[in-house]
Enzyme design. Structure first.
Site, short mmCIF file in Angstrom:
data_model
loop_
_atom_site.label_atom_id
_atom_site.label_comp_id
_atom_site.label_asym_id
_atom_site.label_seq_id
_atom_site.Cartn_x
_atom_site.Cartn_y
_atom_site.Cartn_z
N ALA A 147 0.85 -1.21 -0.12
CA ALA A 147 0.06 -0.10 -0.07
C ALA A 147 0.88 1.11 0.19
O ALA A 147 1.16 1.83 0.95
CB ALA A 147 -1.00 0.08 1.25
N CYS A 169 -5.93 0.83 -8.82
CA CYS A 169 -5.00 0.90 -7.63
C CYS A 169 -6.06 0.84 -6.36
O CYS A 169 -6.75 1.67 -6.20
CB CYS A 169 -4.29 2.21 -7.51
#
Ligand SMILES: Cc1cc2nc3c(=O)[nH]c(=O)nc-3n(C[C@H](O)[C@H](O)[C@H](O)COP(=O)(O)OP(=O)(O)OC[C@H]3O[C@@H](n4cnc5c(N)ncnc54)[C@H](O)[C@@H]3O)c2cc1C
Ligand SMILES: Cc1cc2nc3c(=O)[nH]c(=O)nc-3n(C[C@H](O)[C@H](O)[C@H](O)COP(=O)(O)OP(=O)(O)OC[C@H]3O[C@@H](n4cnc5c(N)ncnc54)[C@H](O)[C@@H]3O)c2cc1C
Ligand SMILES: Cc1cc2nc3c(=O)[nH]c(=O)nc-3n(C[C@H](O)[C@H](O)[C@H](O)COP(=O)(O)O)c2cc1C
Ligand SMILES: Cc1cc2nc3c(=O)[nH]c(=O)nc-3n(C[C@H](O)[C@H](O)[C@H](O)COP(=O)(O)O)c2cc1C
Ligand code: FES
Ligand code: FES
Lengths: 303, 258, 303, 258
Positions: free
Chosen positions: A70, A130
């Site tokens: 992340a 994403c």
């Protein structure tokens, strides 16, 4: 005859191997290890209009045969990417695929418009998938109508062909693929990461500061391969396949499933020389398969 | 230059509870420049565990083309590493990062080296180099308890060495900071590696001293490409962030926002 | 005090560990290895109205830290399962969760109605998520409205509490979970397998005769864990979590994410003694965590 | 009874190109009843590779509590197995399945044993047992080429042995069927293990003879629980399907639909 040469919209690839976006920065670090001109292309780190500092750390965690990340699209911002990173990359004889990200549709359009003017940017990769940014990104990739609209908007301003990067976190990947094709996409890149999580067993809290992360690496290969296979049935634009690719055999599998070229992500962290190694060994593997040219592999699972 | 090599295990010993000292040999050692750099280790050819493990270089022997690292076998990767036997191979990427700036300390200087737990290893090569340069190191090494203390003798050979344990089972009771408070204060700079709270305490304790801190962060690539290991910087720093793997792991005091 | 006891609708579990459906047959084979009474419960193989012979072979393939399967719900059919398998299982002091499958909604209703009358069937698990059967199954699991309708229909005839088994192959797992809760489900079991594929690198053809298969094993744990975490935020009915569970630590993680009990699938093939081993080591792990009762783990990631 | 045990590697040798003979020791051997059963091997403690590998028992030594298997190192799992050294451990689940019915052959009988490639190993223990019972075995063993032929001598010690290679580089040229056609036909039954086309050819060649065929199928559990390894049966069979792992791997001719 160059047995590895592949022609795609905007991209004349000396071989079908390229590092995946976010796993290769803007190339500088790997350039210290080998000559980047050996690569078919380079997919640079996601670029947004503004500078982004990304998520808090820890940003990565290991999982069985995979990893979570992340990062949060950390990048120096459109201006610097164009003026510094892309200019620096001009020294290499390698087409650049610019990964475009943002929060609102206007952001994508702005980045696409500007970055597609760079000399060595031969194609855009629109990152509608994403999983690590809170607004934007992921929602564009899960709604076919929105994905098509975004594709069309980017396509209208881009000076180079537009590839759309699909999210695997959807019920029907074929539907999204058809939508972006209808929206005018010149190609598809897939897959981005699967949403996943790792907990600290002692505390019960997520290891990654962001909570969830994107799963990549060999663990996801079966999912990615099936999705490439599925999408290849639904669209006629080319696919750049990725998800767990680590060996020459993986490349063969993705191209058999319908990819015209492939990208290597996580494997760069395991072996920074993985791309040149694959490129080096690809011809022997073609011999072993009794195949003359790499393009003969494309979609052979379907025949 | 960064290389990748399958290096040979020369020796591996458990030198304290779950603490292993592993010596590897190979040409990659030629590239090792200084104290505080690290290597990135792949412990098996399997995809599980997948990622490399960052481990500091604890000492370098250029003549023998060998280097030693000291690590705690804790999770899956380091446990697998700890069962490697002499003659087996280990996939090493390195040397990585920028180490301690040994030459900041001048001949005749007294400097303080403060280590905590598995942050102690890189200070060993550092101390050797400082001594070579005529610098006088004082070592303050903190551990959890007596059974995980290592290298007391080796450090003692190089200079004054104070061992501190949290439970007082060896050396002083408490934290490194309590020993530091009692030490002479006329040292020119400090070098430290260990847990974040320790680094923070040191920085606060010596706001006026020159200091160099070695940081840890979860890594992906280890070479600066993936943005996994970034740290925010303080306001006095000209850049917004630094990467532990390629800009660090060692930074001057005041650079990294703790 | 029994530190491992967990109470769920219809299920009084002596511990929260049970084998997952399809990975334990109807118990007979594992009964030769250990006493099935040590198990919290047993989820038996999917049962359909008619005898099913399943898919052609090969039906399994290995992947990185995982496996693919396309068994195709092979089972002896409702009548035999009730008359033979379930009666045989009565000798054990272990509640049975009957996994219910079918092609049409009527099939599910029929199986649910009959099988829920069996003495030792304490709950049903409605398999709306098997990726390996061509019609039915998977579509029920991807459309919230249909999932809710099927849940209500089964609930109307079942004599025991109804758990619905969710598919991970969806865009929004929370939405499906809320739908089945609204449909009257007493609990949720999750996740079933992710759709995946493996190709024979030489021929380019799928290894599994069915083409695609369901991915399970440690590779999918991060995905499963995140989905359990996500669903736990959306529903108030209990969750039985699964997906890659192999060790005591995995059990802790799933319960932390919000599962009230867990099921172990693929790991049974790697170590047929995995369930009793986990049960044996669970108390020491609770000690290590400083926790008295296993139920204290449930949902602690969210607190 | 089926057991799971970490058995010890006693010996491992490459006896032909990529063909390994591995001897393991442990109490699990006590449970091994007959020829044609198999074990399910976990080659490493990693999750990758994940699944066990089924390998036939090639010979059993109850006195030493040892057994031997012979396998081709081909894919990931068997390659990893092939680097195990004496003293290391291998996780074995077994014995599994039902082997060849040795007692079907009576003292004085002549029987034919037909093996193909890595289907040859289980015939070795079978042949030993038959000879013990006063049965006369004739071996017809097919291989790809001379460099992958193994155990010719060992089989020769037990009875007539005909080697066949596809390229004629050792023994007869061609397939086992061509040798079989030239053999005496007054045998009471045949036993065979090898690739499916070979099993099919045999069954067609001897429609009237009693025969026992050992099958292979991709496996999950190996113990009958997962339905991965089912084979359809022929019409003359009373059940719809059989499981290779628990009903087989050996079935009488005519049971499995080929
Ligand atoms: C620059 C640097 C130098 C280091 N030097 C040493 C040393 O000399 N001796 C030593 O014992 N340890 C050192 N560490 C810490 C060491 O990297 C971790 O203990 C190790 O990675 C844990 O791996 P594992 O297989 O035991 O744990 P696992 O739990 O299996 O690890 C899972 C993942 O988390 C990562 N991870 C876990 N803990 C850490 C940590 N503390 N720092 C970074 N990543 C972590 C692992 O690399 C792996 O990717 C150093 C770390 C860094 C960043
Ligand atoms: C009952 C039985 C007995 C066997 N006995 C022997 C023996 O004595 N010697 C020997 O060399 N081989 C034997 N085999 C075949 C052996 O199981 C495979 O060669 C082996 O599993 C391949 O594993 P790998 O790691 O080399 O290949 P990989 O390609 O890594 O295997 C991937 C997966 O496919 C499975 N697989 C691949 N090929 C086969 C196959 N032919 N049969 C079943 N599963 C397969 C593997 O078990 C694994 O799950 C036997 C198979 C069965 C079913
Ligand atoms: C650390 C990391 C950062 C990534 N950053 C991006 C990114 O900026 N933009 C993007 O489109 N994909 C990004 N990805 C996704 C990869 O490009 C790729 O789609 C995915 O990792 C699957 O491929 P792999 O299994 O080979 O890694 C990132 C992946 C990783 C592991
Ligand atoms: C061989 C096999 C057969 C399965 N059969 C069924 C089934 O009949 N019904 C069902 O609901 N799930 C079935 N599953 C899914 C499992 O119950 C479980 O949801 C999944 O495998 C994830 O758990 P795991 O990773 O622990 O295996 C099967 C899984 C495997 C591997
Ligand atoms: S670990 Fe990749 S940038 Fe530092
Ligand atoms: S392998 Fe599971 S039933 Fe045979």
């Amino acid at each position: 005859m160059n047995r590895l040469k592949v022609e795609l919209p905007g991209l004349s690839l000396k071989n079908p191997i390229m590092p995946a976006s976010g796993c290769f920065g803007f190339g500088k670090e790997y350039a210290k290890l080998y000559d980047l001109s050996v690569l078919g292309a380079i997919m640079i780190k996601a670029t947004t209009v503004e500078t982004r500092l990304g998520n808090p750390t820890p940003r990565v965690a290991e999982t069985a045969s995979g990893m979570l990340n992340a990062i949060g699209l950390q990048n120096p911002g459109l201006e610097k990417v164009i003026a510094e990173e892309l200019v620096w990359l001009e020294q290499y004889d390698t087409p650049i695929i610019a990964n475009v990200a943002g929060t609102l549709m206007e952001d994508y359009v702005e980045v696409a418009k500007q970055i597609s003017k760079s000399k060595n940017v031969h194609a855009l990769e629109i990152n509608i998938s994403c999983p690590n940014v809170k607004c934007g990104g992921i929602t564009f990739g899960t709604d076919p109508a929105v994905a098509a609209e975004l594709t069309a908007a980017v396509k209208a301003v881009s000076e180079v062909p537009v590839y759309v990067k699909l999210s695997p976190n959807v019920t029907d990947i074929g539907e999204i693929a058809r939508a972006v094709e209808a929206g005018g996409a010149d190609g598809i890149t897939m897959i981005n990461t699967l949403i996943g999580m790792r907990l600290d067993t002692r505390t019960g809290k997520p290891v990654i500061a962001n909570g969830t992360g994107g799963l990549s690496g060999p663990a996801v290969k079966p999912v990615a391969l099936r999705m490439v296979y599925e999408v290849a049935k639904h669209v006629s634009i080319p696919i750049i396949g990725m998800g767990g690719i680590t060996t020459v055999d993986d490349v063969i599998d993705f191209m058999s499933a319908g990819a015209s070229a492939v990208a290597v992500g996580t494997a760069n962290f395991v072996d920074p020389f993985v791309c040149p190694t694959i490129i080096e060994h690809l011809p022997e593997k073609l011999d072993w398969l009794g195949i003359n040219h790499v393009s003969e592999l494309i979609g052979r699972s379907h025949r | 230059m960064i290389r990748k090599e399958r290096m040979k295990v020369i020796e591996q010993n458990e030198i304290a509870r779950n603490i292993y000292e592993l010596t590897l040999s190979g040409q990659l050692v030629e590239e090792m420049k200084g104290a505080g750099q690290f290597v990135h280790i792949r412990v098996s050819d399997s995809y599980e565990p997948l990622l490399r493990r960052p481990i500091s270089i604890a000492s370098i022997n250029h003549e023998l083309e060998q280097f030693t690292m000291i690590y705690r076998a804790e999770g899956r990767g380091t446990s697998l590493l700890s069962i490697k036997k002499p003659g087996e191979e280990v996939d090493v990427l390195g040397p990585l990062g920028n180490g301690f700036p040994v030459h900041e300390a001048k001949k005749g200087d007294t400097v303080i080296l403060v280590g905590g737990g598995i942050g102690v290893p890189p200070l060993y090569e550092l101390s050797k180099r400082l001594v070579e340069n005529g610098v006088k190191p004082i070592h303050v090494l903190g551990f959890q308890s007596h059974d995980v203390v290592f290298y007391e003798e080796k450090f003692s050979e190089l200079g004054d060495t104070h061992i501190v344990t949290v439970d007082g089972s060896q050396g002083h009771l408490g934290f490194v900071t309590s020993v530091l408070a009692e030490l002479q204060q006329d040292f020119s700079m400090y070098f430290t590696c260990g847990p974040l709270p320790m680094l923070e305490a040191l920085q606060n304790m010596y706001p006026k001293k020159k200091g160099f801190l070695s940081f840890e962060e979860r890594m992906g690539c280890g070479i600066g490409a993936c943005f996994a290991c970034v740290c925010k910087t303080t306001e006095q720093c000209s850049v917004d962030y630094v990467k532990v793997c390629s800009d660090g792991p060692v930074f001057p005091a005041g650079v990294v926002h703790i």
